[in-house]
Design an enzyme around this catalytic site. Structure first.
Site, short mmCIF file in Angstrom:
data_model
loop_
_atom_site.label_atom_id
_atom_site.label_comp_id
_atom_site.label_asym_id
_atom_site.label_seq_id
_atom_site.Cartn_x
_atom_site.Cartn_y
_atom_site.Cartn_z
N ARG A 124 4.54 -9.45 8.55
CA ARG A 124 3.56 -10.46 8.11
C ARG A 124 3.75 -10.80 6.62
O ARG A 124 3.68 -11.97 6.22
CB ARG A 124 2.14 -9.97 8.36
CG ARG A 124 1.82 -9.87 9.86
CD ARG A 124 0.49 -9.22 10.09
NE ARG A 124 -0.61 -10.12 9.82
CZ ARG A 124 -1.68 -9.79 9.10
NH1 ARG A 124 -1.78 -8.60 8.55
NH2 ARG A 124 -2.65 -10.66 8.89
N ILE A 125 4.01 -9.77 5.78
CA ILE A 125 4.11 -10.05 4.34
C ILE A 125 5.42 -10.76 4.03
O ILE A 125 5.43 -11.80 3.36
CB ILE A 125 3.94 -8.76 3.52
CG1 ILE A 125 2.53 -8.19 3.71
CG2 ILE A 125 4.20 -9.03 2.03
CD1 ILE A 125 2.27 -6.85 3.08
N PRO B 261 8.41 -1.25 5.90
CA PRO B 261 7.61 -0.02 5.78
C PRO B 261 8.47 1.15 5.33
O PRO B 261 9.71 1.10 5.46
CB PRO B 261 7.09 0.21 7.20
CG PRO B 261 7.88 -0.65 8.10
CD PRO B 261 8.54 -1.71 7.28
N ALA C 33 6.23 -2.93 -2.00
CA ALA C 33 6.02 -2.25 -0.71
C ALA C 33 5.73 -0.76 -0.92
O ALA C 33 4.57 -0.36 -0.97
CB ALA C 33 7.23 -2.49 0.18
N ARG C 34 6.76 0.05 -1.07
CA ARG C 34 6.58 1.48 -1.29
C ARG C 34 7.62 1.97 -2.30
O ARG C 34 8.80 1.63 -2.20
CB ARG C 34 6.75 2.26 0.01
CG ARG C 34 5.57 2.15 0.97
CD ARG C 34 4.31 2.85 0.42
NE ARG C 34 3.17 2.77 1.31
CZ ARG C 34 2.24 1.82 1.26
NH1 ARG C 34 2.31 0.86 0.36
NH2 ARG C 34 1.21 1.85 2.09
N ASP D 4 5.69 -3.14 -8.29
CA ASP D 4 4.26 -2.83 -8.17
C ASP D 4 4.07 -1.40 -7.67
O ASP D 4 2.94 -0.92 -7.61
CB ASP D 4 3.60 -3.83 -7.21
CG ASP D 4 2.10 -3.66 -7.14
OD1 ASP D 4 1.47 -3.58 -8.23
OD2 ASP D 4 1.54 -3.60 -6.03
N GLU E 197 3.72 7.96 -7.41
CA GLU E 197 2.62 7.28 -8.12
C GLU E 197 1.26 7.90 -7.77
O GLU E 197 0.26 7.64 -8.46
CB GLU E 197 2.60 5.79 -7.75
CG GLU E 197 2.27 5.56 -6.27
CD GLU E 197 2.29 4.11 -5.83
OE1 GLU E 197 3.25 3.39 -6.16
OE2 GLU E 197 1.34 3.71 -5.13
N HIS F 200 0.32 -0.70 -8.37
CA HIS F 200 0.12 -0.85 -6.92
C HIS F 200 -1.14 -1.68 -6.66
O HIS F 200 -2.10 -1.21 -6.05
CB HIS F 200 0.01 0.53 -6.24
CG HIS F 200 0.30 0.46 -4.76
ND1 HIS F 200 0.84 1.50 -4.06
CD2 HIS F 200 0.14 -0.53 -3.84
CE1 HIS F 200 0.98 1.18 -2.78
NE2 HIS F 200 0.55 -0.07 -2.64
C1 COI Z 1 -1.29 -0.76 1.96
O1 COI Z 1 -2.24 -1.33 2.50
O2 COI Z 1 -0.39 -0.23 2.65
C2 COI Z 1 -1.21 -0.69 0.49
O3 COI Z 1 -0.14 -0.50 -0.01
C3 COI Z 1 -2.45 -0.81 -0.35
C4 COI Z 1 -3.08 0.49 -0.66
C5 COI Z 1 -2.30 1.53 -1.33
C6 COI Z 1 -4.46 0.40 -1.21
#
Ligand code: COI
Length: 328
Positions: A154-155, A205, A232-233, A257, A262, A294
């Site tokens: 989606r993103i 992901p 993302a991560r 971000d 973190e 983030h």
């Molecule tokens: C998520 O929804 O997966 C995010 O990265 C946001 C969250 C760390 C608040």
């Protein structure tokens, strides 16, 4: 009535939590602390728990949940790499995530692209000391660039939609290509995306297969001067390999971000604390690295969806025995 313990609750979530509890007829207690062995007692007497992504839902916490009779957990995040799903399944603890509109993260991604291409970090720093010179601030225009989008869920898809207006060439990679994206971007192999993109943005992901996908080998395949964006991560990137790349002047800019390790740092005021994440401190100081805490997700719209979604999903599991957001 289902009693839910909500952890990692920020002040701005409280009004929505109160309304959601009323709407879905549940009892709710909340704390700003993450869910951990030290804070677990807060959930005593509750049937369900929710937190954000800085709580580790590992074997120890899951054992505590089982012993306390907590049957449901919902993360108020889309990502669920902080949860040991396999062990939860073994214990019979039902786990959900939430969904929120992808626009916030997608818009933020494009903002980091533009900030990186227009050297906005340096321009802003200079302005703070009345240095209004232009030297070194020449930017580049997106319409002349190829943007590579890794992950077209989606993103990633929304990033591609937004980018349509900029006139850039768009390459996409996903293990499961999406027909509607193929109308707006060209799906290619990952190595082709690395080799041909001027800007690369990550929207995949964090899985075993994507952990440290940005590493020495993949960086070597990228163009010199590539701009890397990660909303993302953090663990998609091997930070020390990224730092090596920066030192070798491989990157034109980075917009990050997220950063590995973190947890416990981002989303907390550490003004007078000693932070022990050397990579984070070192990478932050480069003039072409823009880092934020983030916060790409952080919009009114997303926060509302996260809070209402978590309360509804836990209520559904308790009341109907299923939720559309259950993770298996
Ligand atoms: C998520 O929804 O997966 C995010 O990265 C946001 C969250 C760390 C608040």
């Amino acid at each position: 009535m289902l009693k839910i313990a909500a952890f990692e609750v920020r002040k701005d979530e409280i009004k929505d939590f109160k309304k959601a509890a009323e709407k879905y007829n549940v009892e709710l207690i909340f704390t700003g602390k993450p869910l951990s062995v030290e804070t677990f007692d807060f959930a005593e007497g509750c049937g369900a728990v929710t937190s954000l992504g800085h709580s580790r839902i590992d074997r120890v916490i899951l054992n505590l949940m089982r012993d306390a009779g907590i049957r449901f957990y919902c993360t108020r995040t889309v990502g669920y790499n902080h949860i040991n799903l396999e062990y939860a399944r073994e214990l019979g603890i039902r786990i959900c995530n939430v969904s929120y509109p992808p626009n916030g993260v997608a818009e933020y991604t494009v903002m980091l692209m533009l900030m990186s291409l227009r050297k906005y970090k340096q321009a802003m720093f200079r302005g703070n000391v009345n240095d209004y010179s232009l030297e070194g601030l020449e930017g580049r225009e997106l319409r002349n660039m190829t943007v590579g989008v890794v992950g077209t869920g989606r993103i990633g898809r929304t990033v591609i939609e937004i980018l349509q207006g900029f006139g850039c060439r768009i390459l996409a990679y996903d293990a499961y290509p999406n027909g509607s994206v193929a109308d707006m971007a060209k799906y290619v192999e990952l190595d082709t995306l690395y080799a041909e993109s001027d800007v690369i943005t990550l929207h995949t992901p964090l899985l075993e297969s994507t952990y440290h996908m940005i590493n020495r080998e993949s960086i070597a395949k990228m163009k010199d001067g590539v701009v890397l964006i990660n909303c993302a991560r953090g663990s998609l990137m091997d930070v020390s390999d990224v730092i090596d790349g920066i030192e070798k002047q491989k990157f034109g800019a980075l917009g990050l971000d997220v950063i590995e390790h973190e947890d416990g740092i981002y989303h907390v005021n550490h003004t007078v604390d000693i932070i022990s994440n050397r990579d984070m401190a070192y990478i932050r100081q480069f003039p072409h690295v823009t880092m934020t805490q983030h916060m790409a997700f952080y919009t009114e719209e997303a926060v509302r969806s996260m809070v209402y979604g978590a309360v509804k999903n836990l209520r559904d599991l308790n009341k109907t025995g299923s939720s559309a957001f259950e993770l298996f």
